[in-house]
Design an enzyme around this catalytic site. Structure first.
Site, mmCIF file in Angstrom:
data_model
loop_
_atom_site.group_PDB
_atom_site.id
_atom_site.type_symbol
_atom_site.label_atom_id
_atom_site.label_comp_id
_atom_site.label_asym_id
_atom_site.label_seq_id
_atom_site.Cartn_x
_atom_site.Cartn_y
_atom_site.Cartn_z
ATOM 1 N N GLU A 187 0.818 -1.302 -0.070
ATOM 2 C CA GLU A 187 -0.124 0.097 0.003
ATOM 3 C C GLU A 187 0.773 1.295 0.050
ATOM 4 O O GLU A 187 1.987 1.033 0.501
ATOM 5 C CB GLU A 187 -0.979 -0.154 1.310
ATOM 6 C CG GLU A 187 -1.909 -1.172 1.107
ATOM 7 C CD GLU A 187 -2.828 -1.502 2.308
ATOM 8 O OE1 GLU A 187 -4.189 -1.886 1.987
ATOM 9 O OE2 GLU A 187 -2.367 -1.249 3.492
ATOM 10 N N CYS A 196 3.240 8.242 1.197
ATOM 11 C CA CYS A 196 3.954 7.387 2.310
ATOM 12 C C CYS A 196 3.856 6.184 1.521
ATOM 13 O O CYS A 196 3.160 5.384 1.132
ATOM 14 C CB CYS A 196 2.882 7.169 3.406
ATOM 15 S SG CYS A 196 3.419 6.103 4.575
ATOM 16 N N CYS A 234 5.926 -7.290 7.576
ATOM 17 C CA CYS A 234 7.001 -6.837 8.515
ATOM 18 C C CYS A 234 7.424 -7.912 9.433
ATOM 19 O O CYS A 234 6.509 -8.800 9.844
ATOM 20 C CB CYS A 234 6.473 -5.676 9.084
ATOM 21 S SG CYS A 234 7.842 -5.009 10.192
ATOM 22 N N CYS A 236 5.799 -5.541 15.912
ATOM 23 C CA CYS A 236 5.143 -4.400 16.932
ATOM 24 C C CYS A 236 3.808 -4.866 17.309
ATOM 25 O O CYS A 236 3.049 -4.837 16.426
ATOM 26 C CB CYS A 236 5.492 -3.072 16.715
ATOM 27 S SG CYS A 236 7.140 -2.686 16.262
ATOM 28 N N CYS A 243 0.620 -2.917 15.773
ATOM 29 C CA CYS A 243 0.734 -2.352 14.482
ATOM 30 C C CYS A 243 0.067 -3.605 13.515
ATOM 31 O O CYS A 243 0.517 -4.840 13.591
ATOM 32 C CB CYS A 243 2.215 -2.139 14.053
ATOM 33 S SG CYS A 243 2.275 -1.880 12.277
ATOM 34 N N CYS A 268 -1.454 5.506 10.200
ATOM 35 C CA CYS A 268 -0.217 5.139 10.618
ATOM 36 C C CYS A 268 -0.530 3.578 11.236
ATOM 37 O O CYS A 268 -1.287 3.561 11.954
ATOM 38 C CB CYS A 268 0.561 5.683 11.646
ATOM 39 S SG CYS A 268 1.301 7.166 10.950
HETATM 40 N N1 SAH Z 1 9.012 -0.009 10.548
HETATM 41 C C1 SAH Z 1 9.124 1.215 10.641
HETATM 42 C C2 SAH Z 1 8.082 2.220 9.731
HETATM 43 C C3 SAH Z 1 6.572 1.595 9.784
HETATM 44 S S1 SAH Z 1 5.301 2.417 10.495
HETATM 45 C C4 SAH Z 1 9.132 1.969 12.076
HETATM 46 O O1 SAH Z 1 8.610 1.206 12.730
HETATM 47 O O2 SAH Z 1 9.171 3.085 12.198
HETATM 48 C C5 SAH Z 1 5.204 4.173 10.714
HETATM 49 C C6 SAH Z 1 4.984 4.590 12.138
HETATM 50 O O3 SAH Z 1 3.395 4.010 12.484
HETATM 51 C C7 SAH Z 1 5.935 3.939 13.304
HETATM 52 O O4 SAH Z 1 6.292 4.927 14.166
HETATM 53 C C8 SAH Z 1 5.005 2.869 13.770
HETATM 54 O O5 SAH Z 1 5.345 2.419 15.097
HETATM 55 C C9 SAH Z 1 3.753 3.684 13.950
HETATM 56 N N2 SAH Z 1 2.528 2.595 14.003
HETATM 57 C C10 SAH Z 1 2.348 1.524 14.061
HETATM 58 N N3 SAH Z 1 1.206 1.116 14.056
HETATM 59 C C11 SAH Z 1 0.424 2.052 14.535
HETATM 60 C C12 SAH Z 1 -1.039 2.318 14.864
HETATM 61 N N4 SAH Z 1 -1.889 1.506 15.138
HETATM 62 N N5 SAH Z 1 -1.398 3.687 15.235
HETATM 63 C C13 SAH Z 1 -0.384 4.630 15.093
HETATM 64 N N6 SAH Z 1 0.860 4.572 14.706
HETATM 65 C C14 SAH Z 1 1.252 3.360 14.386
#
Ligand code: SAH
Length: 368
Positions: A102, A115, A122, A126, A129, A357
């Site tokens: 996406e 973006c 991934c 986390c 996410c 995000c």
């Molecule tokens: N792998 C990279 C980029 C991916 S996501 C990283 O971890 O930075 C981009 C951002 O969105 C990251 O800061 C991630 O932690 C955040 N993110 C992930 N899930 C989220 C959610 N459900 N709500 C808000 N931010 C989220």
């Protein structure tokens, strides 16, 4: 050498020229028995004129056009679908050989941000996410990273809105690598892609307008230090290791102290960041959003030149988390500001179409 793309093509498979920066493009033309300057001409067709049809390239001979037809192609990821949010955000879904990715277009008053994704899925898991829950399929190759930008910029360049049933899009002013995946676990493809994004022969994008977000792959930050200069955003999300271990398993491998020390080193060598790194901190109700956490954060970041981006957590399916309420986020933000930090509360964009995000999960969210 960090940059290593195989020029040899696999059996019957055409070479996608979106994989090549100028140096590789020159090697490509030399391998065809052509002059090096052809590479500049072709980069110009691709990145200045958004042309992918060799027939139109009128500074190439018929013979060269035929050679190119036979072995090469200029091809972005395959468009599958798009969704348009009520706030104007557009989520594009592309098919890339073995999976879906996406790409999100986010219009704002004075700028438009794209973006982009760096992996299918991934590995980091986390636990807040959606991409983490997808699991990992594979790294994107250079042409799949570059192709996301090229596809969208092509529409904008050619005013191709009607055929896409889009009202309007404005010029991309910012690119963030914050889509699916962990970019620093795909350096092999992300570094050459960055070369193309920043090069005057590619998208000619300013390093101040390109941000890469990472969960904190410490050896990779050290590896790119002094070699790749882009703005960095760090997904910190917790004010101590015990909490961060529970939210982001990668912290067990690279803890907060080692991460922040690598970031300090990166900042010393970088001009893209103008000396300031972005710290991302999602706001999770009763998990990391109390004044106690803010106090810990202040101690943690007091020697780091940074701005803090508070991200209201976006809901994902089957999650035990909740977003902190707006009042709590403002109290948290004010507390940090009172202690001298620059703080921004990130606007939640495109959440009605699962484009915000952490909500990116290929086609999964569309189907459900
Ligand atoms: N792998 C990279 C980029 C991916 S996501 C990283 O971890 O930075 C981009 C951002 O969105 C990251 O800061 C991630 O932690 C955040 N993110 C992930 N899930 C989220 C959610 N459900 N709500 C808000 N931010 C989220």
């Amino acid at each position: 050498m960090l940059y290593n793309i195989d020029l040899k093509r696999k059996k019957n498979k055409k070479i996608n020229l979106l994989n090549f920066n100028l140096i590789k493009m020159k090697e490509f033309f030399l391998s065809l028995g052509e002059k090096e300057f052809r590479a500049v001409q072709l980069m110009d067709w691709i990145y200045k004129k958004y042309c992918c049809n060799f027939d139109i390239m009128n500074n190439f001979s018929i013979n060269l056009k035929k050679k190119l037809h036979d072995i090469a192609i200029i091809q972005a990821p395959k468009y599958i679908s798009k969704q348009i949010s009520k706030d104007g955000t557009i989520k594009w879904n592309f098919f890339v050989n073995t999976g879906y990715i996406e790409t999100i277009y986010i219009p704002e008053k004075n700028r438009s941000t794209l973006c982009i994704s760096s992996q299918i899925g991934c590995v980091l898991k986390c636990n807040f996410c959606a991409t983490g829950y997808l699991g990992f399929t594979r790294n994107l190759v250079v042409s799949e990273i570059i192709g996301q930008i090229w596809y969208i910029m092509n529409i904008i360049h050619n005013n191709n809105f009607d055929s896409m049933k889009i009202f309007q899009m404005s010029k991309i002013t910012n690119i963030v690598m914050m889509g699916m995946g962990e970019p620093l676990l795909n350096l092999k493809n992300v570094i050459p892609a960055l070369h193309i994004i920043l090069s005057q022969y590619g998208f000619n994008f300013s390093k101040h307008k390109f941000t890469l977000s990472t969960a904190g792959i410490v050896p990779a930050i050290k590896k790119i230090c002094g070699k790749v200069d882009i703005s960095l955003a760090i997904s910190l999300h917790a004010s101590n290791d015990v909490l961060r271990n529970t939210l982001m398993p990668i912290n067990k491998k690279f803890n907060i102290a080692s991460l922040l020390s690598a970031v300090q080193e990166y900042l010393k060598k970088s001009t893209a960041n103008r000396g300031v790194v972005t710290i991302e901190y999602i706001m999770l109700k009763d998990i990391n959003d109390t004044i106690y956490h803010a106090e810990e954060l202040i101690l943690l970041l007091k020697n780091l030149s940074c701005k803090i981006n508070l991200i209201p957590w976006n809901p994902i399916k089957n999650s035990r988390y909740q977003c902190s309420n707006s009042n709590t986020i403002h109290i948290f933000s004010d507390f940090l500001i009172k202690h001298g930090f620059i703080v921004k509360i990130r606007k939640n964009r495109g959440s009605d179409i699962y484009a915000a995000c952490g909500q990116l999960a290929g086609l999964k969210n569309i189907k459900n």
